[in-house]
Design a protein around this motif. Structure first.
Motif, mmCIF file in Angstrom:
data_model
loop_
_atom_site.group_PDB
_atom_site.id
_atom_site.type_symbol
_atom_site.label_atom_id
_atom_site.label_comp_id
_atom_site.label_asym_id
_atom_site.label_seq_id
_atom_site.Cartn_x
_atom_site.Cartn_y
_atom_site.Cartn_z
ATOM 1 N N LEU A 96 0.937 -0.763 0.200
ATOM 2 C CA LEU A 96 0.089 -0.110 0.187
ATOM 3 C C LEU A 96 0.859 0.969 -0.295
ATOM 4 O O LEU A 96 0.536 2.127 -0.711
ATOM 5 C CB LEU A 96 -0.835 -0.342 1.065
ATOM 6 N N TYR A 97 2.123 1.557 1.157
ATOM 7 C CA TYR A 97 3.078 2.458 1.014
ATOM 8 C C TYR A 97 3.950 2.194 -0.664
ATOM 9 O O TYR A 97 3.583 3.570 -0.794
ATOM 10 C CB TYR A 97 3.639 2.039 1.816
ATOM 11 N N CYS A 98 3.944 1.742 -1.106
ATOM 12 C CA CYS A 98 4.447 1.243 -2.779
ATOM 13 C C CYS A 98 2.922 2.180 -3.625
ATOM 14 O O CYS A 98 3.733 2.808 -4.890
ATOM 15 C CB CYS A 98 4.791 0.605 -3.084
ATOM 16 N N VAL A 99 2.010 1.667 -3.634
ATOM 17 C CA VAL A 99 0.771 2.547 -4.564
ATOM 18 C C VAL A 99 0.812 3.873 -3.987
ATOM 19 O O VAL A 99 0.143 4.697 -5.076
ATOM 20 C CB VAL A 99 -0.575 1.436 -4.064
ATOM 21 N N LEU A 100 0.874 4.435 -3.000
ATOM 22 C CA LEU A 100 0.812 6.082 -2.487
ATOM 23 C C LEU A 100 1.861 6.882 -2.633
ATOM 24 O O LEU A 100 2.386 7.890 -2.772
ATOM 25 C CB LEU A 100 0.254 6.298 -1.458
ATOM 26 N N GLU A 101 3.124 6.207 -2.670
ATOM 27 C CA GLU A 101 4.625 6.436 -3.268
ATOM 28 C C GLU A 101 4.456 7.182 -5.057
ATOM 29 O O GLU A 101 4.012 6.482 -5.772
ATOM 30 C CB GLU A 101 5.709 6.051 -2.928
ATOM 31 N N ASP A 102 4.734 8.120 -5.023
ATOM 32 C CA ASP A 102 5.470 8.282 -6.203
ATOM 33 C C ASP A 102 6.377 7.499 -6.541
ATOM 34 O O ASP A 102 7.434 7.136 -5.969
ATOM 35 C CB ASP A 102 6.304 9.755 -6.448
ATOM 36 N N SER A 103 5.447 7.144 -8.666
ATOM 37 C CA SER A 103 6.823 6.235 -9.383
ATOM 38 C C SER A 103 7.075 6.238 -10.586
ATOM 39 O O SER A 103 6.357 6.056 -11.274
ATOM 40 C CB SER A 103 5.954 5.134 -8.427
ATOM 41 N N PRO A 104 7.677 7.048 -10.468
ATOM 42 C CA PRO A 104 8.768 6.781 -12.038
ATOM 43 C C PRO A 104 8.470 6.406 -12.869
ATOM 44 O O PRO A 104 8.690 5.099 -12.231
ATOM 45 C CB PRO A 104 9.370 8.708 -11.621
ATOM 46 N N PRO A 105 8.912 6.223 -14.681
ATOM 47 C CA PRO A 105 9.042 5.403 -14.829
ATOM 48 C C PRO A 105 10.677 4.751 -14.348
ATOM 49 O O PRO A 105 11.586 5.681 -14.373
ATOM 50 C CB PRO A 105 8.696 5.356 -16.317
ATOM 51 N N ILE A 148 12.467 3.575 4.760
ATOM 52 C CA ILE A 148 11.652 3.825 4.073
ATOM 53 C C ILE A 148 9.868 2.969 5.643
ATOM 54 O O ILE A 148 9.183 3.167 4.888
ATOM 55 C CB ILE A 148 11.625 2.116 3.668
ATOM 56 N N CYS A 149 10.652 2.385 6.041
ATOM 57 C CA CYS A 149 9.977 1.227 7.637
ATOM 58 C C CYS A 149 9.348 2.630 8.250
ATOM 59 O O CYS A 149 8.365 3.069 8.918
ATOM 60 C CB CYS A 149 10.458 0.950 8.094
ATOM 61 N N THR A 150 9.879 3.741 8.432
ATOM 62 C CA THR A 150 9.207 5.052 8.662
ATOM 63 C C THR A 150 8.417 6.159 8.141
ATOM 64 O O THR A 150 7.287 6.499 8.748
ATOM 65 C CB THR A 150 10.447 6.344 8.798
ATOM 66 N N ALA A 151 8.573 5.941 7.046
ATOM 67 C CA ALA A 151 7.097 6.620 5.788
ATOM 68 C C ALA A 151 6.381 4.967 6.104
ATOM 69 O O ALA A 151 5.015 5.825 5.145
ATOM 70 C CB ALA A 151 8.218 6.686 4.143
ATOM 71 N N MET A 152 5.947 4.316 6.350
ATOM 72 C CA MET A 152 5.145 3.334 6.307
ATOM 73 C C MET A 152 4.243 3.495 7.736
ATOM 74 O O MET A 152 3.178 2.610 7.751
ATOM 75 C CB MET A 152 5.724 1.987 6.230
ATOM 76 N N ARG A 153 4.883 4.159 8.844
ATOM 77 C CA ARG A 153 4.326 3.780 10.113
ATOM 78 C C ARG A 153 2.580 4.573 9.711
ATOM 79 O O ARG A 153 1.873 4.322 10.105
ATOM 80 C CB ARG A 153 5.339 5.187 10.686
ATOM 81 N N PRO A 154 2.736 5.669 8.950
ATOM 82 C CA PRO A 154 0.881 6.347 8.825
ATOM 83 C C PRO A 154 0.274 5.605 7.848
ATOM 84 O O PRO A 154 -0.999 5.278 8.391
ATOM 85 C CB PRO A 154 0.953 7.503 7.318
ATOM 86 N N VAL A 155 0.415 3.808 6.943
ATOM 87 C CA VAL A 155 -0.167 3.698 6.204
ATOM 88 C C VAL A 155 -0.385 2.240 7.539
ATOM 89 O O VAL A 155 -1.462 2.100 7.781
ATOM 90 C CB VAL A 155 0.430 2.606 5.291
ATOM 91 N N CYS A 156 0.397 1.901 8.371
ATOM 92 C CA CYS A 156 0.015 0.775 9.043
ATOM 93 C C CYS A 156 -1.054 0.865 10.515
ATOM 94 O O CYS A 156 -1.758 0.431 10.898
ATOM 95 C CB CYS A 156 1.562 0.798 9.851
ATOM 96 N N GLU A 157 -0.975 2.283 10.596
ATOM 97 C CA GLU A 157 -1.531 3.533 11.680
ATOM 98 C C GLU A 157 -3.526 3.609 11.236
ATOM 99 O O GLU A 157 -3.761 2.836 12.071
ATOM 100 C CB GLU A 157 -1.014 4.453 11.682
ATOM 101 N N LEU A 158 -3.270 4.139 10.191
ATOM 102 C CA LEU A 158 -4.552 3.544 9.005
ATOM 103 C C LEU A 158 -5.202 1.913 8.607
ATOM 104 O O LEU A 158 -6.381 1.834 9.494
ATOM 105 C CB LEU A 158 -4.651 3.887 7.944
#
Length: 246
Positions: A96-105, A148-158
């Motif tokens: 889910l974090y990967c889906v929400l993050e910007d992912s250029p080609p 990466i794990c720090t950026a995942m915290r909001p996803v896990c909290e949700l």
């Protein structure tokens, strides 16, 4: 084996069906060419349920990506099912974090860098001070992982509706692995092999028998599919015999 020997000894037998020529050279199995797309093994596969007779890439071209298949992650020798609930929760949050993050080609040069990073982690992931390449800049594996794990915290909290859901706990567990490489599955496996003095093959057989006994010993209400699986195993062996005989 008898069927194969008989086919090789019979001149009119169509060898292409078996995958070998008379001189023993493989025709169907090839180490360098993909026969179908599913032979391309990767960690993540974009997928779509294909129509009867439809090739995987044709299905994707027709309808786009329906789901993403994560591969080679359910191989833990420390869990009867090959992967635990904590690991599954972490992976769900990570995707889910990967889906929400910007992912250029990904550009070709970056692809080469990513492939080298993958190899370095696989071969030397627990090495202190290991650095990977990110945007042509060396970065410590541990620093990147913590980022990466720090950026995942909001996803896990949700995802956590309560403490029992376990997404934050799963994240904290992986952060501990970053800080203490001795907790990685590879380190644990090496420790057990050293302690037992067993070969890797013998260790695998012991674990397989242990988990077989675990599943067979479950209470009936937790093992309601066992009769179905036993019947399917017997029918599968019978189908094999019929197929080989024909």
């Amino acid at each position: 084996v008898r069927d194969l020997a008989a086919a090789i000894a019979t001149p009119h037998e169509p060898f292409i069906k078996l995958g070998v020529r008379r001189d023993g050279e493989y025709l169907q199995l090839n180490a360098n060419k993909l026969q179908i797309e599913n032979e391309f093994y990767s960690s993540v596969r974009p997928k779509r349920v294909a129509l009867s007779g439809e090739r995987p890439t044709s299905a994707l071209r027709r309808g786009g990506v329906e789901y993403v298949e994560l591969r080679a992650l359910d191989l833990s020798p420390f869990d009867p099912a090959g992967i635990g609930q904590s690991e599954q929760k972490f992976l769900e949050a990570f995707i889910l974090y990967c889906v929400l993050e910007d992912s250029p080609p990904i550009h070709p040069a970056e692809q080469s860098s990513l492939e080298q990073n993958h190899l370095d982690v696989a071969l030397r992931g627990r090495q202190p001070g290991l650095k990977l390449m990110r945007n042509n800049t060396p970065v410590l594996l541990t620093n990147w992982a913590r980022e990466i794990c720090t950026a995942m915290r909001p996803v896990c909290e949700l995802l956590d509706n309560g403490p029992e859901d376990g997404y934050m706990d799963a994240l904290e567990q992986q952060i501990r692995v970053i800080d203490f490489p001795a907790l990685t599955p590879s380190a644990r496996l090496l420790d057990e092999l050293r302690d037992s003095q067993a070969s890797f093959a013998d260790y695998g057989l012991v674990m397989a028998n242990t988990y077989r006994d675990y599943f067979c010993g479950l209470a009936e209400e937790l093992n309601t599919h066992q009769p179905l699986l036993v019947r399917e195993a017997a029918e599968s062996l019978q189908r094999q015999k019929e197929l080989e005989a024909s």
